[in-house]
Design a protein around this motif. Structure first.
Motif, PDB file in Angstrom:
ATOM      1  N   ILE A 171     -12.329  -9.964  -7.012  1.00 36.99           N
ATOM      2  CA  ILE A 171     -12.077  -8.526  -7.154  1.00 36.99           C
ATOM      3  C   ILE A 171     -11.250  -8.189  -8.399  1.00 36.99           C
ATOM      4  N   THR A 172     -11.017  -9.179  -9.241  1.00 37.21           N
ATOM      5  CA  THR A 172     -10.205  -8.980 -10.446  1.00 37.21           C
ATOM      6  C   THR A 172     -11.017  -8.301 -11.552  1.00 37.21           C
ATOM      7  N   ASP A 173     -10.341  -7.460 -12.334  1.00 36.20           N
ATOM      8  CA  ASP A 173     -10.978  -6.791 -13.478  1.00 36.20           C
ATOM      9  C   ASP A 173     -10.812  -7.581 -14.763  1.00 36.20           C
ATOM     10  N   TYR A 174      -9.592  -8.101 -15.001  1.00 37.26           N
ATOM     11  CA  TYR A 174      -9.293  -8.808 -16.245  1.00 37.26           C
ATOM     12  C   TYR A 174      -8.682 -10.166 -15.912  1.00 37.26           C
ATOM     13  N   PHE A 175      -9.188 -11.196 -16.579  1.00 35.13           N
ATOM     14  CA  PHE A 175      -8.754 -12.560 -16.314  1.00 35.13           C
ATOM     15  C   PHE A 175      -8.016 -13.119 -17.533  1.00 35.13           C
ATOM     16  N   PHE A 176      -6.802 -13.592 -17.318  1.00 31.49           N
ATOM     17  CA  PHE A 176      -6.042 -14.256 -18.371  1.00 31.49           C
ATOM     18  C   PHE A 176      -5.977 -15.737 -18.007  1.00 31.49           C
ATOM     19  N   THR A 177      -6.644 -16.566 -18.800  1.00 33.08           N
ATOM     20  CA  THR A 177      -6.896 -17.943 -18.400  1.00 33.08           C
ATOM     21  C   THR A 177      -6.075 -18.960 -19.183  1.00 33.08           C
ATOM     22  N   THR A 178      -5.960 -20.154 -18.580  1.00 31.10           N
ATOM     23  CA  THR A 178      -5.138 -21.217 -19.148  1.00 31.10           C
ATOM     24  C   THR A 178      -5.948 -22.326 -19.796  1.00 31.10           C
ATOM     25  N   GLU A 186       0.822  -1.205   0.000  1.00 31.76           N
ATOM     26  CA  GLU A 186       0.000   0.000   0.000  1.00 31.76           C
ATOM     27  C   GLU A 186       0.860   1.260   0.000  1.00 31.76           C
ATOM     28  N   LYS A 187       1.946   1.243   0.729  1.00 34.36           N
ATOM     29  CA  LYS A 187       2.856   2.399   0.757  1.00 34.36           C
ATOM     30  C   LYS A 187       3.451   2.656  -0.623  1.00 34.36           C
ATOM     31  N   VAL A 188       3.789   1.571  -1.313  1.00 34.11           N
ATOM     32  CA  VAL A 188       4.322   1.690  -2.681  1.00 34.11           C
ATOM     33  C   VAL A 188       3.276   2.324  -3.594  1.00 34.11           C
ATOM     34  N   LEU A 189       2.036   1.874  -3.483  1.00 36.29           N
ATOM     35  CA  LEU A 189       0.959   2.387  -4.327  1.00 36.29           C
ATOM     36  C   LEU A 189       0.684   3.863  -4.055  1.00 36.29           C
ATOM     37  N   LEU A 190       0.781   4.256  -2.801  1.00 44.03           N
ATOM     38  CA  LEU A 190       0.537   5.653  -2.446  1.00 44.03           C
ATOM     39  C   LEU A 190       1.621   6.573  -3.006  1.00 44.03           C
ATOM     40  N   GLU A 191       2.838   6.063  -3.084  1.00 43.85           N
ATOM     41  CA  GLU A 191       3.954   6.871  -3.582  1.00 43.85           C
ATOM     42  C   GLU A 191       3.930   6.998  -5.101  1.00 43.85           C
ATOM     43  N   ASN A 192       3.493   5.937  -5.778  1.00 43.71           N
ATOM     44  CA  ASN A 192       3.469   5.963  -7.247  1.00 43.71           C
ATOM     45  C   ASN A 192       2.427   4.976  -7.734  1.00 43.71           C
ATOM     46  N   ARG A 193       1.286   5.494  -8.114  1.00 45.41           N
ATOM     47  CA  ARG A 193       0.148   4.658  -8.504  1.00 45.41           C
ATOM     48  C   ARG A 193       0.341   4.096  -9.916  1.00 45.41           C
ATOM     49  N   PRO A 194       0.272   2.775 -10.093  1.00 48.09           N
ATOM     50  CA  PRO A 194       0.331   2.200 -11.434  1.00 48.09           C
ATOM     51  C   PRO A 194      -1.035   2.250 -12.100  1.00 48.09           C
ATOM     52  N   ASP A 195      -1.072   1.972 -13.388  1.00 54.50           N
ATOM     53  CA  ASP A 195      -2.344   1.871 -14.097  1.00 54.50           C
ATOM     54  C   ASP A 195      -2.980   0.501 -13.913  1.00 54.50           C
ATOM     55  N   LEU A 196      -2.140  -0.496 -13.636  1.00 59.07           N
ATOM     56  CA  LEU A 196      -2.624  -1.868 -13.519  1.00 59.07           C
ATOM     57  C   LEU A 196      -1.706  -2.643 -12.588  1.00 59.07           C
ATOM     58  N   VAL A 197      -2.305  -3.492 -11.759  1.00 60.63           N
ATOM     59  CA  VAL A 197      -1.543  -4.442 -10.954  1.00 60.63           C
ATOM     60  C   VAL A 197      -1.792  -5.825 -11.535  1.00 60.63           C
ATOM     61  N   LEU A 198      -0.729  -6.484 -11.967  1.00 58.99           N
ATOM     62  CA  LEU A 198      -0.825  -7.802 -12.578  1.00 58.99           C
ATOM     63  C   LEU A 198      -0.307  -8.839 -11.601  1.00 58.99           C
ATOM     64  N   VAL A 199      -1.208  -9.735 -11.171  1.00 59.59           N
ATOM     65  CA  VAL A 199      -0.843 -10.798 -10.242  1.00 59.59           C
ATOM     66  C   VAL A 199      -0.927 -12.130 -10.967  1.00 59.59           C
ATOM     67  N   VAL A 200      -0.150 -13.096 -10.509  1.00 58.00           N
ATOM     68  CA  VAL A 200      -0.110 -14.412 -11.159  1.00 58.00           C
ATOM     69  C   VAL A 200      -0.311 -15.515 -10.126  1.00 58.00           C
ATOM     70  N   ILE A 248      -7.685   0.514  -8.059  1.00 59.42           N
ATOM     71  CA  ILE A 248      -6.692   0.283  -9.117  1.00 59.42           C
ATOM     72  C   ILE A 248      -7.053  -1.010  -9.844  1.00 59.42           C
ATOM     73  N   LYS A 249      -6.957  -1.012 -11.163  1.00 62.25           N
ATOM     74  CA  LYS A 249      -7.295  -2.182 -11.956  1.00 62.25           C
ATOM     75  C   LYS A 249      -6.364  -3.348 -11.635  1.00 62.25           C
ATOM     76  N   VAL A 250      -6.945  -4.559 -11.592  1.00 56.90           N
ATOM     77  CA  VAL A 250      -6.193  -5.784 -11.311  1.00 56.90           C
ATOM     78  C   VAL A 250      -6.402  -6.785 -12.443  1.00 56.90           C
ATOM     79  N   ALA A 251      -5.316  -7.366 -12.913  1.00 57.90           N
ATOM     80  CA  ALA A 251      -5.373  -8.462 -13.883  1.00 57.90           C
ATOM     81  C   ALA A 251      -4.811  -9.709 -13.228  1.00 57.90           C
ATOM     82  N   HIS A 252      -5.494 -10.832 -13.398  1.00 54.82           N
ATOM     83  CA  HIS A 252      -5.068 -12.087 -12.781  1.00 54.82           C
ATOM     84  C   HIS A 252      -4.677 -13.087 -13.860  1.00 54.82           C
ATOM     85  N   VAL A 253      -3.402 -13.376 -13.923  1.00 52.40           N
ATOM     86  CA  VAL A 253      -2.889 -14.395 -14.843  1.00 52.40           C
ATOM     87  C   VAL A 253      -3.068 -15.753 -14.184  1.00 52.40           C
ATOM     88  N   GLU A 254      -3.759 -16.646 -14.850  1.00 52.95           N
ATOM     89  CA  GLU A 254      -4.134 -17.965 -14.339  1.00 52.95           C
ATOM     90  C   GLU A 254      -5.418 -17.857 -13.522  1.00 52.95           C
TER      91      GLU A 254
END
Length: 371
Positions: free
Chosen positions: A145-152, A84-98, A117-123
């Protein structure tokens, strides 16, 4: 466009390496896209983390949250507070988690709760439906809570649709773990145990065990080991021992001339062993994907799997956690009756390219034709 790419544990590193490469390729092609690599520190020893960065060509993290250790709750909290501290200092456009580790869920929550903040979930979308698995909880919370899903797989797509996710948010791209496997196969390294145990191609079994249901109880682990050793008929068994397993295994007094207990291997060494093995016996999920692509028979000591395509299409079979099921599985293997399997759709080494193309389209960086 700034993407935060989250990595925290060993399975994540194989999944992010090709994504980083694909982002760099997009930059070289003139697209306005950049990334920060956020290492949560969930795995922090050399074999479980450092070697993967070196061997897979992953750059040094831009930020290391150093949130290793502690209970599930303590680790989740530490990751969330520090990210959260990282996000407050510099907000990204997307957080991509795997994947499905603690870092995946914790960073997704931190991002969504901080100004959505938008979240993309790989897998995204894979399910074991086993709520005793911490990973299953991580998957379900993250996907909720994911916005975009990248599926296998098609199964993952169906799971998401049934849960109410709209079709336009689901992108069937394939498996980035297989991207890494295909890219790294020519670089596999013969580990020291190959000569130490006088191993031969198709002449040994690789084993991994780490799930609590199999290794946390000394008696259960001893029963599994005894059944495996008896069924092996003297064929060498190479067992890179996970740290959580080593502690309990040491008190079982299990010993056999064909059992080789070794420290965890690097990615390139471990997959060299898998590639040349007669079979793999495991309770891992990711390894069943790799054995499917390499065409290596795989016995999974679990009652369920979040990767059913490895069983319906690939070389994997669920044999359960009852030690009595191990002998028939080995007999089937030794008779040469194990299924050959095939490779699931889009497990072709280009999943990361598809992901980045979709992201460029979603964020209107340019018009790109998606394969």
């Amino acid at each position: 466009m700034l993407i935060d790419i989250i990595a925290g544990a060993r399975p994540n590193f194989m999944k992010i390496a090709p994504i980083i490469k694909a982002v760099r390729n997009a930059v070289n092609d003139g697209y306005n896209i950049s990334f920060r690599l956020i290492h949560t520190g969930q795995h922090y020893d050399k074999k479980m983390s450092g070697d993967f960065f070196d061997q897979l060509g992953i750059p040094e993290p831009d930020i290391n949250l150093e949130a290793g250790g502690g209970t599930q709750a303590e680790q989740t909290a530490a990751i969330m507070v520090r990210y959260e501290k990282v996000l407050l200092e510099n907000r990204p456009d997307l957080v991509l988690v795997v994947g499905d580790v603690t870092s995946t869920m914790a960073c997704a929550i931190a991002a969504k709760k901080l100004n959505n903040i938008k979240v993309a979930h790989v897998e995204g979308g894979i399910r074991s439906w086993d709520m005793t698995m911490p990973e299953e909880i991580n998957r379900m919370v993250t996907d909720s809570i994911t916005d975009y899903f990248f599926t296998t797989s098609d199964t993952a797509n169906e799971n998401l649709l049934k849960s109410g996710v709209s079709l336009e948010r689901i992108f069937f791209v394939g498996n980035t773990m297989i991207d890494t496997l295909n890219q790294q196969t020519p670089r596999f390294i013969e580990p020291p145990v190959w000569k130490e145990a006088a191993l031969k191609d198709n002449g040994y079994i690789v084993m991994t065990l780490h799930r609590p249901a199999n290794v946390d109880e000394e008696n259960k682990l001893a029963e599994l080991m005894e059944a495996i050793l008896e069924a092996s008929k003297g064929v060498p068994i190479i067992f890179p021992v996970h740290p959580r397993t080593a502690k309990i295994l040491s008190s079982t007094n299990i010993n056999a001339s064909n059992l080789f207990l070794i420290e965890p291997l690097s990615y390139l060494e471990f997959n060299y062993l898998v590639q040349h093995a007669k079979a793999v016996i495991t309770d891992s999920g990711g390894i069943t994907e790799e054995t499917t692509v390499m065409g290596v028979p795989c016995m999974t000591l679990r009652d369920n799997t979040e990767r059913p395509e490895t069983c319906t299409i690939g070389t994997n079979e669920l044999i359960g956690t009852n030690p009595s099921a191990i002998k028939p599985a080995f007999e089937k293997l030794y008779r040469g009756e194990w299924k050959k399997g095939s490779i699931p759709k889009y497990w072709d080494g280009h999943a990361a390219d598809r992901i980045v193309k979709h992201l460029c389209t979603l964020f209107e960086l340019d018009s790109i034709t998606v394969n």
